[in-house]
Design an enzyme around this catalytic site. Structure first.
Site, PDB file in Angstrom:
ATOM      1  N   GLU A  50      42.415  44.104  42.029  1.00 54.82           N
ATOM      2  CA  GLU A  50      42.718  43.377  43.280  1.00 54.82           C
ATOM      3  C   GLU A  50      42.804  41.867  43.092  1.00 54.82           C
ATOM      4  O   GLU A  50      42.316  41.110  43.931  1.00 54.82           O
ATOM      5  CB  GLU A  50      41.622  43.687  44.324  1.00 54.82           C
TER       6      GLU A  50
HETATM    7  C1  TNX Z   1      37.715  48.338  46.345  1.00 53.94           C
HETATM    8  S1  TNX Z   1      38.675  49.753  44.102  1.00 53.94           S
HETATM    9  C2  TNX Z   1      37.154  47.579  45.351  1.00 53.94           C
HETATM   10  C3  TNX Z   1      35.885  46.900  45.600  1.00 53.94           C
HETATM   11  C4  TNX Z   1      35.347  47.173  46.969  1.00 53.94           C
HETATM   12  C5  TNX Z   1      35.613  48.605  47.337  1.00 53.94           C
HETATM   13  C6  TNX Z   1      35.024  49.014  48.651  1.00 53.94           C
HETATM   14  C7  TNX Z   1      38.161  48.466  43.379  1.00 53.94           C
HETATM   15  C8  TNX Z   1      38.294  48.447  41.942  1.00 53.94           C
HETATM   16  N1  TNX Z   1      37.651  47.467  44.076  1.00 53.94           N
HETATM   17  O1  TNX Z   1      36.035  45.525  45.373  1.00 53.94           O
HETATM   18  O2  TNX Z   1      33.982  46.908  46.978  1.00 53.94           O
HETATM   19  O3  TNX Z   1      36.991  48.809  47.367  1.00 53.94           O
HETATM   20  O4  TNX Z   1      35.171  50.380  48.873  1.00 53.94           O
END
Ligand code: TNX
Length: 517
Positions: free
Chosen positions: A332
């Protein structure tokens, strides 16, 4: 006549009494019906019965001295169940009455495989490595615990027979996010204890994120002095000193669990950007962040100081991490332009290699020039399963709609999130990592990991509520071959484990999907 009858009654009564005295206490479970999780590969019951009070010793051969800590822990476990103290013995005796733990170099090459034989006056446990012995001891402990809870004061014996067992996947992991909310060393140890009961062998610690930096870096002290001082919701936060972290590693390794450290880069870095102004492109420190948005922060990819920082962090953590992996995040990174992201990752991957670690990262890393040994963690939700991994690399399955322990069980769950859907116990159990995503090559899949993100979790009871019972399903998916697994049988076995959670004061979610005992 009366005399005759009284004689018959007397004699038959006598026979009955003597027969009763000879009938040994019966096992609570037949060997193949013991509700073990994960389900072992092959269980073959025999006609023999082992009386627990027949056992007096734990035997460790002189060549297997490394098993002594395992034996000592097992002896104290045995005592809590039976009230009897076993003694350690070395070498052969003719007098059995012992539980023998033995390393056999020629046993199944899988280091975690083991075999337990239960005979009328002894138990033999063999494996190729201490790790295999440990996994077998966990099976024995579970048999004792389940027998004790079910049989109460009546639990005095085990049915004889053989258990042969080996894992389906080499990587059976859990992840704990200690960045969004900080969890103490004590909480992490408690989680480790529970995970090890179910043969989980990796614990990935998400040590940094926008809301907090949780591990001491001696060459960059403000990371924890500033970046470690808060958490989601504005609480106090906290961090592990390097000693704390090493204590966690030792505790885990005594339970044959490998810690995987993660420093999430180049996004999810607000806590670092708030600690050091020079890490920001404009030279100004960010404010600390206590919300739950994602994807808004990035390191400054064009500044050389960024790579000094990254190298110091990777070096200091690698020096105190015996495990093979260093997880560099990569998820992300929405505000890092793609070219910058790839350039950043190419340099960072080289640093990981320089410190002799195998790189691990979220699957977004695939756009960079990743070395083949990189372990990619696949977290896509169902709608995004087409985001496949085109290159050769190892894959760890953490598909969010199936593996994310922070997803609510249903619409009434008071904790957790639901962006990847609800995740009831059955859905969490009833799938197979090798065939979940048809476009992935099943040969590349080394296992699964269940992340527990902590935006909504503040204390250990919250961890327990989200992880238990679903994590037992992941433990079984990782260990037991898919051909042997089915939901009906699992849910039936799981119904006995609520008593274990109660006895351990684990505040689990008592899902209505299970007919709890
Ligand atoms: C996605 S999926 C994230 C996290 C968040 C989470 C909450 C991923 C690698 N990163 O940063 O805490 O969703 O469900």
């Amino acid at each position: 006549m009366f005399k005759f009858f009284s004689k018959v009654f007397f004699v038959s009564g006598f026979i009955l009494i003597t027969m009763n005295a000879c009938i040994p206490p019966q096992p609570i479970f037949s060997l193949d019906k013991t509700p073990l999780i994960p389900l072992p590969t092959l269980v073959t019951p025999s006609d023999e019965v082992l009386q627990l009070n027949a056992i007096k010793f734990v035997r460790i051969y002189d060549a297997d001295k490394q098993l002594i800590p395992i034996a000592k822990n097992f002896i104290s476990y045995w005592k809590t169940i039976t009230q009897h103290e076993l003694l350690i013995t070395h070498g052969q005796t003719n007098d059995d009455h012992s539980i023998t733990l033995k390393i056999d170099e020629d046993f199944n090459p899988n280091p975690e495989a083991y075999k337990i034989e239960i005979l009328k006056d002894k138990i033999d446990l063999v494996a190729k490595t201490a790790q295999g012995i440990f996994r077998g001891v966990k099976t024995l402990e579970q048999m004792l615990f389940l027998g004790k809870l079910e049989g109460k004061t009546n639990f005095l014996s085990l049915q004889g027979g053989e258990i042969y067992d080996e894992p389906s996947f080499a990587y059976r992991g859990a992840m704990l996010d200690v960045a969004r909310h900080f969890f103490s060393v004590k909480d992490v140890k408690r989680y480790i204890d529970l995970l090890s009961n179910y043969k989980i062998n990796f614990l990935h610690l998400h040590l940094s994120d926008d809301q907090g930096w949780r591990i001491e870096i001696r060459s960059w002290p403000k990371l924890t002095e500033i970046g470690g001082q808060t958490e989601v919701g504005g609480g106090d936060g906290g961090f592990y000193t390097q000693e704390d972290y090493m204590e966690i590693i030792k505790y885990a390794s005594d339970r044959y669990i490998t810690i995987v450290p993660e420093i999430d880069l180049p996004g999810h870095t607000n806590a670092a950007l708030a600690s050091y102004a020079e890490l920001n492109c404009n030279g100004k420190a960010k404010d600390l962040y206590t919300g739950i948005e994602v994807g808004f922060s990035t390191l400054c990819v064009d500044k050389e100081v960024t790579y000094f920082f990254v190298e110091d962090v990777i070096r200091e953590i690698s020096e105190i991490s015996p495990g093979p992996y260093f997880h560099i995040g990569g998820d992300e990174s929405h505000v890092t332009p793609q070219d910058d992201f790839n350039r950043f990752m190419d340099r960072t991957l080289a640093i990981v290699k320089k410190y002799n670690k195998t790189p691990m990262g979220w699957y977004e890393l695939i756009t960079a020039d990743i070395p083949e040994e990189t372990l990619l963690q696949y977290w896509a939700k169902t709608e995004d399963f087409s985001k496949v991994i085109p290159k050769k690399s190892k894959i760890l399955i953490s598909a969010s709609s199936y593996c994310y322990l922070d997803m609510k069980y249903d619409s009434l769950t008071p904790l957790g999130l639901n962006w990847a859907g609800y995740l009831p116990v059955k859905k969490a159990y009833d799938w197979d990592p090798r065939s979940l995503v048809s476009d992935l090559d099943s040969e590349q899949i080394i296992g699964l990991e269940a992340p527990l993100w902590s935006e909504t979790l503040e204390e250990f009871d919250d961890i327990a509520f989200m992880a238990f019972p679903r994590i037992l399903g992941y433990a079984e998916i990782g260990w037991t071959d898919v051909s042997k697994r089915n939901w009906r049988d699992f849910s039936h076995r799981l119904s006995s484990h609520g008593q274990i959670f109660d006895a351990l004061e684990v505040k689990y979610y008592s899902s209505k999907e299970i007919d709890w005992k």
